[in-house]
Each structure stands twice: as C-alpha cells, then as structure tokens.
Design a protein around this motif. Structure first.
Motif, PDB file in Angstrom:
ATOM      1  N   LEU A   1       0.894  -1.053   0.003  1.00 23.39           N
ATOM      2  CA  LEU A   1      -0.136  -0.022   0.004  1.00 23.39           C
ATOM      3  C   LEU A   1       0.900   1.082   0.060  1.00 23.39           C
ATOM      4  CD1 LEU A   1      -2.391  -0.933   2.957  1.00 23.39           C
ATOM      5  CD2 LEU A   1      -2.724  -1.556   0.480  1.00 23.39           C
ATOM      6  N   LEU A   2       0.389   2.288  -0.668  1.00 22.19           N
ATOM      7  CA  LEU A   2       1.425   3.579  -0.745  1.00 22.19           C
ATOM      8  C   LEU A   2       0.327   4.581  -0.074  1.00 22.19           C
ATOM      9  CD1 LEU A   2       3.748   4.577  -2.153  1.00 22.19           C
ATOM     10  CD2 LEU A   2       2.485   5.376  -4.120  1.00 22.19           C
ATOM     11  N   PHE A   3       0.873   5.316   0.680  1.00 18.96           N
ATOM     12  CA  PHE A   3      -0.035   6.253   1.559  1.00 18.96           C
ATOM     13  C   PHE A   3       0.660   7.614   1.304  1.00 18.96           C
ATOM     14  CE2 PHE A   3       0.054   2.505   4.093  1.00 18.96           C
ATOM     15  CZ  PHE A   3      -1.438   2.387   4.377  1.00 18.96           C
ATOM     16  N   GLU A   4      -0.034   8.606   0.979  1.00 21.38           N
ATOM     17  CA  GLU A   4       0.148  10.209   1.038  1.00 21.38           C
ATOM     18  C   GLU A   4       0.640  10.487   2.597  1.00 21.38           C
ATOM     19  OE1 GLU A   4       0.259  14.304   1.452  1.00 21.38           O
ATOM     20  OE2 GLU A   4      -1.291  13.049   2.503  1.00 21.38           O
ATOM     21  N   ARG A   5       1.522  10.966   2.761  1.00 22.65           N
ATOM     22  CA  ARG A   5       2.264  11.034   4.225  1.00 22.65           C
ATOM     23  C   ARG A   5       1.159  11.919   5.097  1.00 22.65           C
ATOM     24  NH1 ARG A   5       6.515  15.752   4.780  1.00 22.65           N
ATOM     25  NH2 ARG A   5       4.958  16.264   6.196  1.00 22.65           N
ATOM     26  N   THR A   6       0.666  13.106   4.573  1.00 27.50           N
ATOM     27  CA  THR A   6      -0.163  13.845   5.592  1.00 27.50           C
ATOM     28  C   THR A   6      -1.658  13.207   5.962  1.00 27.50           C
ATOM     29  OG1 THR A   6       0.983  15.646   4.821  1.00 27.50           O
ATOM     30  CG2 THR A   6      -0.792  16.076   6.130  1.00 27.50           C
ATOM     31  N   SER A   7      -2.012  12.943   4.927  1.00 25.12           N
ATOM     32  CA  SER A   7      -3.611  12.242   4.955  1.00 25.12           C
ATOM     33  C   SER A   7      -3.586  10.700   5.307  1.00 25.12           C
ATOM     34  CB  SER A   7      -4.554  12.629   3.735  1.00 25.12           C
ATOM     35  OG  SER A   7      -3.796  11.955   2.722  1.00 25.12           O
ATOM     36  N   PHE A   8      -2.368  10.314   5.034  1.00 27.15           N
ATOM     37  CA  PHE A   8      -2.573   8.646   4.952  1.00 27.15           C
ATOM     38  C   PHE A   8      -3.489   8.149   4.297  1.00 27.15           C
ATOM     39  CE2 PHE A   8       0.962   8.789   8.085  1.00 27.15           C
ATOM     40  CZ  PHE A   8       1.644   7.562   7.558  1.00 27.15           C
ATOM     41  N   LEU A   9      -4.199   8.834   3.314  1.00 24.95           N
ATOM     42  CA  LEU A   9      -5.051   8.165   2.114  1.00 24.95           C
ATOM     43  C   LEU A   9      -4.094   7.054   1.222  1.00 24.95           C
ATOM     44  CD1 LEU A   9      -7.119  11.371   1.297  1.00 24.95           C
ATOM     45  CD2 LEU A   9      -8.015   9.255   2.543  1.00 24.95           C
ATOM     46  N   VAL A  10      -4.942   6.035   0.802  1.00 27.19           N
ATOM     47  CA  VAL A  10      -4.317   5.152   0.163  1.00 27.19           C
ATOM     48  C   VAL A  10      -4.108   5.687  -1.138  1.00 27.19           C
ATOM     49  CG1 VAL A  10      -4.321   3.060  -0.938  1.00 27.19           C
ATOM     50  CG2 VAL A  10      -4.696   3.185   1.501  1.00 27.19           C
ATOM     51  N   VAL A  11      -2.747   5.943  -1.767  1.00 29.04           N
ATOM     52  CA  VAL A  11      -2.916   6.628  -3.117  1.00 29.04           C
ATOM     53  C   VAL A  11      -3.235   5.442  -4.080  1.00 29.04           C
ATOM     54  CG1 VAL A  11      -1.360   7.611  -4.815  1.00 29.04           C
ATOM     55  CG2 VAL A  11      -1.455   8.202  -2.297  1.00 29.04           C
TER      56      VAL A  11
ATOM     57  N   PHE B   1       3.370 -14.306   9.230  1.00 33.18           N
ATOM     58  CA  PHE B   1       3.284 -13.215   8.125  1.00 33.18           C
ATOM     59  C   PHE B   1       4.640 -12.233   8.703  1.00 33.18           C
ATOM     60  CE2 PHE B   1       0.538 -10.913  10.405  1.00 33.18           C
ATOM     61  CZ  PHE B   1       0.827  -9.508  10.462  1.00 33.18           C
ATOM     62  N   SER B   2       4.938 -11.172   7.899  1.00 36.03           N
ATOM     63  CA  SER B   2       5.862 -10.134   8.132  1.00 36.03           C
ATOM     64  C   SER B   2       5.250  -8.800   7.506  1.00 36.03           C
ATOM     65  CB  SER B   2       7.316 -10.257   8.001  1.00 36.03           C
ATOM     66  OG  SER B   2       7.862 -11.374   8.445  1.00 36.03           O
ATOM     67  N   MET B   3       5.476  -7.624   8.155  1.00 41.06           N
ATOM     68  CA  MET B   3       5.206  -6.739   7.448  1.00 41.06           C
ATOM     69  C   MET B   3       6.151  -5.488   7.945  1.00 41.06           C
ATOM     70  SD  MET B   3       1.593  -5.444   9.060  1.00 41.06           S
ATOM     71  CE  MET B   3       1.605  -3.905   8.383  1.00 41.06           C
ATOM     72  N   PHE B   4       6.137  -4.375   7.055  1.00 41.64           N
ATOM     73  CA  PHE B   4       6.636  -3.358   7.712  1.00 41.64           C
ATOM     74  C   PHE B   4       6.179  -1.847   6.816  1.00 41.64           C
ATOM     75  CE2 PHE B   4       9.308  -4.586   4.020  1.00 41.64           C
ATOM     76  CZ  PHE B   4       9.636  -3.586   3.282  1.00 41.64           C
ATOM     77  N   VAL B   5       6.321  -0.904   7.412  1.00 36.81           N
ATOM     78  CA  VAL B   5       5.688   0.554   7.109  1.00 36.81           C
ATOM     79  C   VAL B   5       6.904   1.302   7.369  1.00 36.81           C
ATOM     80  CG1 VAL B   5       3.836   2.250   7.637  1.00 36.81           C
ATOM     81  CG2 VAL B   5       3.423   0.072   8.069  1.00 36.81           C
ATOM     82  N   THR B   6       7.086   1.876   6.281  1.00 32.24           N
ATOM     83  CA  THR B   6       8.158   2.953   6.173  1.00 32.24           C
ATOM     84  C   THR B   6       8.179   4.201   5.226  1.00 32.24           C
ATOM     85  OG1 THR B   6      10.813   2.791   6.316  1.00 32.24           O
ATOM     86  CG2 THR B   6       9.448   1.889   4.161  1.00 32.24           C
ATOM     87  N   LYS B   7       8.848   5.383   5.772  1.00 32.14           N
ATOM     88  CA  LYS B   7       8.988   6.466   5.062  1.00 32.14           C
ATOM     89  C   LYS B   7       9.487   6.047   3.645  1.00 32.14           C
ATOM     90  CE  LYS B   7       8.500  10.798   4.644  1.00 32.14           C
ATOM     91  NZ  LYS B   7       9.574  11.588   4.821  1.00 32.14           N
ATOM     92  N   PHE B   8       8.953   6.602   2.748  1.00 31.98           N
ATOM     93  CA  PHE B   8       9.123   6.070   1.348  1.00 31.98           C
ATOM     94  C   PHE B   8       9.733   7.131   0.557  1.00 31.98           C
ATOM     95  CE2 PHE B   8       8.129   4.046  -2.989  1.00 31.98           C
ATOM     96  CZ  PHE B   8       9.057   3.231  -3.224  1.00 31.98           C
ATOM     97  N   THR B   9       8.842   7.818  -0.288  1.00 35.80           N
ATOM     98  CA  THR B   9       9.611   9.113  -0.836  1.00 35.80           C
ATOM     99  C   THR B   9       9.016  10.342  -0.004  1.00 35.80           C
ATOM    100  OG1 THR B   9       7.396   9.690  -2.053  1.00 35.80           O
ATOM    101  CG2 THR B   9       8.767   8.192  -3.018  1.00 35.80           C
ATOM    102  N   THR B  10       9.502  11.472  -0.154  1.00 37.64           N
ATOM    103  CA  THR B  10       9.273  12.551   0.411  1.00 37.64           C
ATOM    104  C   THR B  10       7.741  12.832   0.785  1.00 37.64           C
ATOM    105  OG1 THR B  10      10.941  13.833  -0.634  1.00 37.64           O
ATOM    106  CG2 THR B  10       9.659  15.261   0.756  1.00 37.64           C
TER     107      THR B  10
END
Ligand code: GTP
Ligand code: GTP
Ligand code: MG
Ligand code: MG
Lengths: 420, 431
Positions: free
Chosen positions: B296-306, B361-370
C-alpha cells in the motif's frame, strides 16, 4: 485448538451462586466478544505449545482446563448509581466496545457476570444501579456469594452529575463491608471526567475523599482500604485505573516488577510494561516513576499490533502460498526461515530516532518497552536479553497458574521461580 | 530532523474575495503545465460535517477536535497539496441557508464552473430530509449546468449516530432516495436545456452514471455491485441514444469516528492523482520482485491510500476494508506519536515500523518518498524480510516522480529525471 467459545470472555451463564433466580441472558448490544486477532494469538500460542511439547517430551505447560471455573477467580464488582457508567466501563475495557457506542447500551436489569480468561482468570460482575443490595425490600442477597471471593469492589461515581446520593450509598456500602469483609479493596472511580478541567477534577476528588473519610471516622472506621481514580472511557485513564486495581490482585507482583527493572537496566530501556493484550491493562512495569504518556503510547502500540494481526494474520493462507514460500530459492520450511516463533515488532520514532519494541510473551501477555535515543543499533543484544526475560516471565506465570488453588489466588510457592 | 510543515497546509482565503480564483488557477496551470489542479466543492447543509471531514483528512485534526469548529462563513478556500503534483482547491462552502441561496444565485457561475469534483454531504440525523433533498436537487442542477463533467460523491454522514445493526438498512434506503432524486434532476435539466445533451459520444450530455456506488458500510457484509433496476425506469423513455456517462456519482456511508471516512476520501482523490497507471505498474513490479503479498502506498499527511497492489494470494485476504483500516490505524498512530514526542502532528512522526508475526507473516511500514509512506506485507522469513527492506529502499528513485511535478509519462522509464527531493522540499504551503 482451544475452543474459542470457552475462553472468549463471554458471559458465564451458569449461575454459580444463588445471587438471583434467573440466569443472565447473553448481553445484547456488544459488537464482539473478542477480536479475531486475539483468537489468532491463541491459535499461534497453541501451535507453539504443541511444537514445544513434541520437542521437549511433555515439559510444556498443559493447556488450560477447558471449563471456565467460577470458583476461585478473583472478582471485580462494579457498583454505583444508575447511568454512572458501569456497563460502559465493562464493555469498553473487557469487550473492546468503541466508547461512543456505549450511548446505545441499555440500563442493566440483572447482575451481569463476565468470566474473563486472561493471564489471570477473573470475573467482572456488573450490577444494576437501580438495586441497592443492602437495602432491598424484595430480595435478600447472599452476601457471601457476592463478596466471598478475594477481589475488589469498584464504585463508579458520575462526576458530571450530582454525586451526593452516590457518595451516601458508597459510605453505607463501605460500612457494611467493613463488618464482614474488611479485606476487599474498595476502588472509587470518579468517572466521566472527560470534558472537566484538571482543577475541577481535583476539586471533585478532594470533595469525595473528604466526605467519605469524615463519614467513616464518624462511624469509628479508620484505614479502610479505599482508593480513588479519575476515569473516563474516552481516554486511557480507565485502562490505567484498571491496571492499578488488577495489580493489587497479582501474587508476587514485586518479583515481576524486579524482572522488568532489571531488563530496563541491562537494555537501556526508559520504560517497560507487561501488558495483558486482551484488555490493554498493564499488569506490571519497572520501578521508574509512573508516566501516563509512556503508558499511552505503549498501549496504542499494542492496539496497532492487534489490528495488524487481525487484518494480515488471522486468516489461513492457501496451501500453494506455503509451497511457494518454502520453494527455491529458500528451500526451507517456514519454521526454519523465521528468527522468532513469537510475534515481535519494532518501531522508530522520527523524533531523535527513539525505538519502541514489542514482544509477545504468551497468548495473553506482551512486553512493550520504550528504548533510549539512538539505541536501534543495539537491537541484536537487546533481543537476546529480552528473550531471557520472556522465558523468565513465562515460567513465572506457569508456576503461579498451576499452583493456584480454588479460593486462593496467591500461588503459594516456595523458592525463586523465574526471577532474573 | 522532521520535515518542514505539512505540504498540505491549508490556506484560508477571505470569504467572497476570490472572484478571480478559478480563472487564475487555470492560467497558472496552463503556464506551469506541471501541477494538476482540481476544483473540489464541498457542500451540504450547515452542521452536516464538511469542515470536520476536511480538517481530519488534511489538517490532522482528531475527530473530537471537530466539536470546536464553528460554522463556516461563506466559502473557505484551501489549497491542499497532495503528493508533489496535485493541488486540490478545496471549496468548503458554508451550508447555512442564506449562503446556499447565494451560491445558487449571485455566485452561481463563480461557484459551479470548472468543478472537478462535487462532494455533497447529508447529515443522517437531519430532521428535514425533504428540504435537504430539495437543496441537493438545486445544487445538482447548477452543477450540471456549469460543469458537465464533474464527478459527484454523495456522503451519507454521521452514520455513527445510527445503531450498528441498522446502519446498512438506513444507508441503503437513504442512498436509494438520493439516487432517484439525482436521476430525476438530470432528466429535468435535460428536458429544459436540450442543448446540454449531446446525441453521441464526445464530451456530451449531463448524464449521471447511475452505477451502484461503493457505499456499503464497512462493518457490514453487504457488497456493492447490486443493480438498481428501478433507476432505469427513472430515465425518460425518450432517451433513445445511449448517453455518454460524463458525470459519475458514488455514494458512501461515512463517519468521522471510524475508517469509513478514509474509504470515501481515498476514492475521491484516487482518480485525481496524476500518473496513476505508472504508479500502479511500478508498485506491481516492486511487489513481484520482493515476493510481497500486498503493498500500500500512502500520502504522508492524510494517510489516504494512493495506490495498492496485491499478489493473487494477498488478494484472498477476507478483510475487504483493510485499506481504509490501515489508513485509520496509521493516522491515529501518528497522532499518538505526536502526543508523546510533543512535536506537531503534521511533522514526520515515525520513520519505520516493522512487525513479524512468527510463522504467519511479516510486514513493515516505512517512510518512502518525501510525500509517501509504503506498507509491505509479505510471507514470514528473516532473509526475505531483510532483502525486501533493501529492495524497497533501492526502489525509491523510481518513485521520485511522486514528489515532483508531472513528468511526461514517456520519460518515466528513467529513474533519474527531474522533480528531485530537494526541489520539492520547499515547495510548501500556499500555491
Ligand atoms: N462523557 C462520558 N460518558 C460516559 C462515560 N462512561 C459512560 N458514559 C455514558 O453514561 C451513560 C450510562 O452508561 P451505562 O454504562 O449504561 O451506565 P450503568 O452504570 O451501567 O447504568 P445502569 O445499568 O442503569 O446501572 C451512557 O450513555 C454512556 O455513554 C464517560 O467516561 N464519559
Ligand atoms: N456524530 C458525529 N458528529 C459529527 C460527524 N462529523 C461531524 N460531526 C459534528 O458535527 C458538527 C458540525 O460539523 P462541521 O464540520 O462544523 O459542519 P459543517 O458542515 O462544516 O457546517 P457549516 O460550516 O455550517 O456548513 C461538529 O460538532 C462535529 O463534531 C460524524 O461523523 N459523527
Ligand atoms: Mg449497566
Ligand atoms: Mg463548515
């Protein structure tokens, strides 16, 4: 596989005592008894246990007795005026009802008994506010059946309402209990303090405390075990208060605390909590001063993990998935590919790169710790130390559990079982 | 340490004094040809919850903070920067009757022209449903008149006030009424202004797509894609040519107290995001490369799924609401962190979150692009996890276009093209 219905904290419908004639019906209006995440944690636990049992030839703890026992479980009694928030508290803390949905709860007509299988089996009895058990023309209550077990009486007072009558009834109750059951802890929840200013909260607490102490000393009662907590279901305060209440019922709490204090020292942790995952009650922490902010972030961390577990870990993957995972280039069973059989997690705050870690201890408990700045590099050593402490904790609870006999919660055991 | 302020800072503009805005916006867009701008109207009765939703999604308000919001006076205009290359011009239109009348009369052309999206909010608790619908009908008529291609999102809001058991039924019946009214309105406008109807393809007539909206309430097993044959009959029988579906309508059940809000708003922004197909393709190749189950790719401020990608196995996940759930969970986690650290809510709060659930399972959430965070869920295994993390870090340059202005899709193949991080780090705030 543990039978889910037996351990899901549902209403214990068998009348254990003749407190009242009817069996309480399952409560309506609750969203769920237990989250699939927790069920799944139990399933994983059971798998692990069986695996360990195979390896060690039966040394692992036997599964728990499948029948919930009513006798011998510490009992928490929720009492107070009508609409003071007793059922809301019990639903939010023990059944994960979202707080705003308590608006739909109906007034309680009969005593609701919940039997909770947790790290420690206990019961929660939610009383109808409209009944005064000490002053009821229609019915005589069997006081022994109600107060006969070691536990706590939680008296809920609505701080947003006129509380004089509540305080008068509480006084009356304390006086009654002092005669027959002087060892029951009396925990006063000054409740619904959301929306009240800090000053006002303290004013109310002071006022309630004075009114109770004055009355008690007028009646010649000194040093009654009465404690006060400011609570609301809309924030962490209710979980904090329950943590304090429950901790008083844990045998050998000091030993647990010492284990966590030690861990903090060896791993450079700022704060460590042992959580009951199901209820988010913390049952022990290290000996550094209490800190609401640390508790909140760790408790929310547990929430996030529960949600992740539910969404991604609570359903069975198809067999082909496993085949693919074990195929080339890995060519290994899943079990050999993983580093830790238990759930583990790490999180790094952007602010000063401070890590927080979580480690599952058993099917009910998780260790959560806030680490010092920049200690992320030391994770391997930290994990080793945590492993050792987790083993100690598991032993601690096995021993307390198996040794606990009906009627006595305290595992009366000799020796130093599992202290680090 | 933390990034400069939120890229989606909202800039209120004095009410009424923005006469030239849409013209300016167009001129600017034409000039820069880089950042896509979209005019988004947020309308509905006063107190229905418009400003609340906007503040939660884009300004990091907590749900309970919205109790303190005052009624919006006239129009509150904000420019929300979403990723590096999309700006939402959000027109939060105060819903008091006097204002509504004014939008429909004096300000009609100003308000309703060049609209990309209309979000119309109904308060489920409203006493006067008939009157709400009458206002809605007037708004739709004006929209169809001035912005034929606008998309319409109808949110049936404050669903938390309905008993959980009743939510699905209540929503369905209200949605049915709204669909019918919409169809009637369209039919009426077409009759009165036949010049708006284009007989064949092209950017033709103001025809609502009456498709089933994905408005099922997340907690309920009800699924969309039910057909509503009764709507067909609402169309005048004389509508012989199959009309071009210019205007789409989707309905959602929402509440600020749960993840339903994220589902609705993710759908709203989804089609507005430039280069969506490129994002999807790249996510898919990343996902296959690291053997993930889901990304999943999220926008960083709203955390909406892009954007999202699932492997065939990841797709068998029975939790259909997991995308908005993850948005909700991570956003409130961000708030928790902010409370703990004492840093502003719109600052970056966590850089990395990993979770390994034993052999499951494994998962991670991480800062991706700016401008984005990425969530990766994958099969268990230590080596698999570590290599996935490395690969995700290595893939960052391929997604750099998310932070910069639009790049012609043809040049996308090369990861080193414009829109560097440095360039957009200060491209912050008011446009
Ligand atoms: N503001 C606020 N309201 C609360 C809180 N806890 C409970 N309430 C509200 O208080 C009302 C009554 O709650 P109940 O839990 O049904 O009260 P009760 O004590 O069980 O009442 P009886 O069953 O009649 O004895 C509900 O509308 C709850 O939403 C709180 O912490 N803050
Ligand atoms: N129960 C509930 N209340 C909500 C919800 N959304 C918003 N509210 C409340 O509704 C009230 C009004 O919200 P606003 O966002 O100011 O309403 P508005 O539509 O912007 O009103 P105008 O600016 O006058 O047009 C606030 O007190 C919010 O807390 C929701 O989903 N559920
Ligand atoms: Mg009750
Ligand atoms: Mg408003």
């Amino acid at each position: 596989m543990p039978s889910t219905s037996k351990r899901n904290g549902g209403v214990d419908s068998r009348p254990a005592h003749s407190v009242e004639p009817q069996t309480p019906p399952p409560r309506r209006g609750l969203v769920r008894w237990i989250s699939p995440a927790v069920l799944n944690l139990e399933r994983v636990y059971e798998q692990n246990r069986q695996r360990v049992q195979k390896k060690d030839g039966g040394k692992a703890p036997a599964g728990q007795s499948p029948v919930p026992q009513t006798k011998g479980k510490p009992r928490l009694l929720l009492m107070g005026q009508r609409r003071s928030g007793k059922s809301s508290i019990s639903s939010v803390v023990f059944h994960k009802l979202p707080p705003q949905e308590t608006l739909f709860l109906e007034s309680t007509a009969r005593i609701q008994k919940d039997s909770l299988n947790s790290f420690m089996d206990f019961q929660v009895w939610d009383f109808p506010g409209q009944i005064d058990i000490f002053d009821n023309p229609n019915f005589t209550f069997d006081m022994d059946a109600i107060f006969g077990e070691i536990g706590a009486l939680i008296w809920v007072i609505d701080a947003q309402d006129d509380y004089l009558e509540a305080v008068a009834r509480l006084n009356n109750t304390i006086l009654h209990l002092q005669r027959g059951y002087p060892h029951i802890n009396i925990e006063v929840f000054i409740h619904k303090v959301d929306g009240l200013s800090d000053d006002y909260k303290l004013d109310i607490q002071r006022d309630v405390t004075i009114r109770i102490q004055d009355e008690l000393s007028d009646q010649g009662v000194e040093n009654a075990p009465v404690n006060f907590h400011l609570t609301s279901i809309y924030n962490h305060s209710i979980f904090e208060a329950f943590s304090k209440v429950i901790q008083k019922l844990i045998p050998r709490l000091g030993q647990l605390e010492a284990m966590l204090t030690n861990l903090c020292r060896t791993c450079r942790f700022e704060k460590a909590y042992l959580f009951d995952v199901n209820t988010k009650i913390y049952i022990a922490t290290d000996n550094t001063p209490e800190d609401m902010a640390s508790y909140e972030i760790c408790s929310d961390y547990v929430d996030v993990i529960i949600d992740f577990t539910e969404v991604y870990g609570s359903w069975k993957r198809p067999d082909e998935w496993r085949d693919k995972v074990e195929a080339a280039p890995w060519k290994q069973g899943i079990e050999s590919q993983i580093a830790c059989e238990w759930a583990e997690s790490g999180m790094v705050l952007a602010d000063q790169q401070r890590p927080i870690m979580l480690r599952e201890v058993d099917r009910f408990l998780a260790l959560v710790a806030i680490m010092k700045e920049g200690s992320y590099d030391k994770m391997p050593q930290v994990n080793m130390n945590v492993d050792v402490v987790v083993k100690g904790l598991i032993e601690f609870f096995e021993i307390t559990k198996t040794k606990a006999t009906p009627g006595v919660v305290v595992g009366a055991l000799a020796g130093d079982g599992g202290g680090e | 340490m933390s990034d400069p302020d939120s890229t989606s800072a909202s800039t209120p503009v004095p009410a009424g004094g923005d006469g030239g805005t849409s013209a300016q916006v167009q001129a600017q867009a034409a000039q820069l040809k880089k950042v896509k701008k979209q005019k988004v109207l947020l309308m509905g009765k006063s107190g229905s919850g418009k400003s609340s939703m906007r503040s939660i999604i884009f300004s990091n308000y907590l749900a309970r903070d919205t109790r303190r919001l005052g009624a919006t006076i006239d129009i509150d205009l904000s420019h929300v920067k979403f990723l590096g290359n999309l700006t939402l011009n959000l027109w939060d239109c105060g819903g008091q009757e006097a204002f509504m009348e004014n939008y429909l009369s004096q300000q009609r052309a100003h308000v309703f022209s060049n609209v990309g999206v209309l979000i119309y909010v109904f308060d489920i608790e409203s006493r006067d449903v008939e009157r709400d619908l009458a206002t809605y009908v007037n708004i739709i008529s004006a929209l169809v008149q001035y912005s034929r291609e606008a998309k319409v999102f109808v949110l049936i809001h404050k669903m938390d006030l309905i008993q959980p058991m009743m939510r699905e039924d209540v929503f369905e019946s209200r949605a049915g009424v709204v669909r019918r009214k919409t169809a009637e309105t369209i039919a009426m406008v077409r009759k009165q202004q036949p010049e708006l109807t284009s007989p064949s393809g092209g950017s033709g007539g103001p025809m609502m797509m009456m498709g089933p909206g994905p408005g099922n309430y997340p907690h309920h097993p009800y699924h969309q894609n039910q057909h509503h044959p009764q709507q067909q009959s609402q169309n005048p029988p004389s509508a012989a040519p199959i009309p071009q579906l210019d205007t789409e309508m989707q309905l959602f059940a929402t509440s600020i107290w749960d993840q339903s809000l994220y589902k609705a708003w993710a759908s709203i922004i989804h089609d507005l995001v430039p280069n969506l197909s490129i994002i999807e393709t790249q996510l898919a190749s990343l996902g296959s490369a690291i053997c993930a189950d889901e990304i999943l790719l999220f926008e960083r401020t709203s955390f909406l799924v892009v954007s999202k990608w699932s492997s065939p196995h990841g797709d068998t996940n029975p939790y259909g609401d997991r995308f908005e759930r993850m948005s909700n969970i991570l956003k409130s986690w961000k708030h928790t962190c902010s409370k703990y650290t004492g840093t502003p809510r719109n600052a970056e709060q966590f850089s990395d979150f990993s979770y390994k659930m034993g052999a499951n399972f494994s998962m991670f959430v991480t800062k991706f692009t700016t401008n984005t965070y990425i969530l990766v869920c994958m099969p268990p295994g230590e080596a698999r996890f570590n290599s996935a993390k490395l690969n995700v870090a290595a893939a960052r340059p391929w997604f750099r276009f998310l932070d910069g202005p639009v790049i012609a899709p043809s040049s996308m193949a090369s990861p080193s093209v414009g829109g560097t991080n440095a360039e957009q780090g200060n491209g912050n705030g008011g446009e």
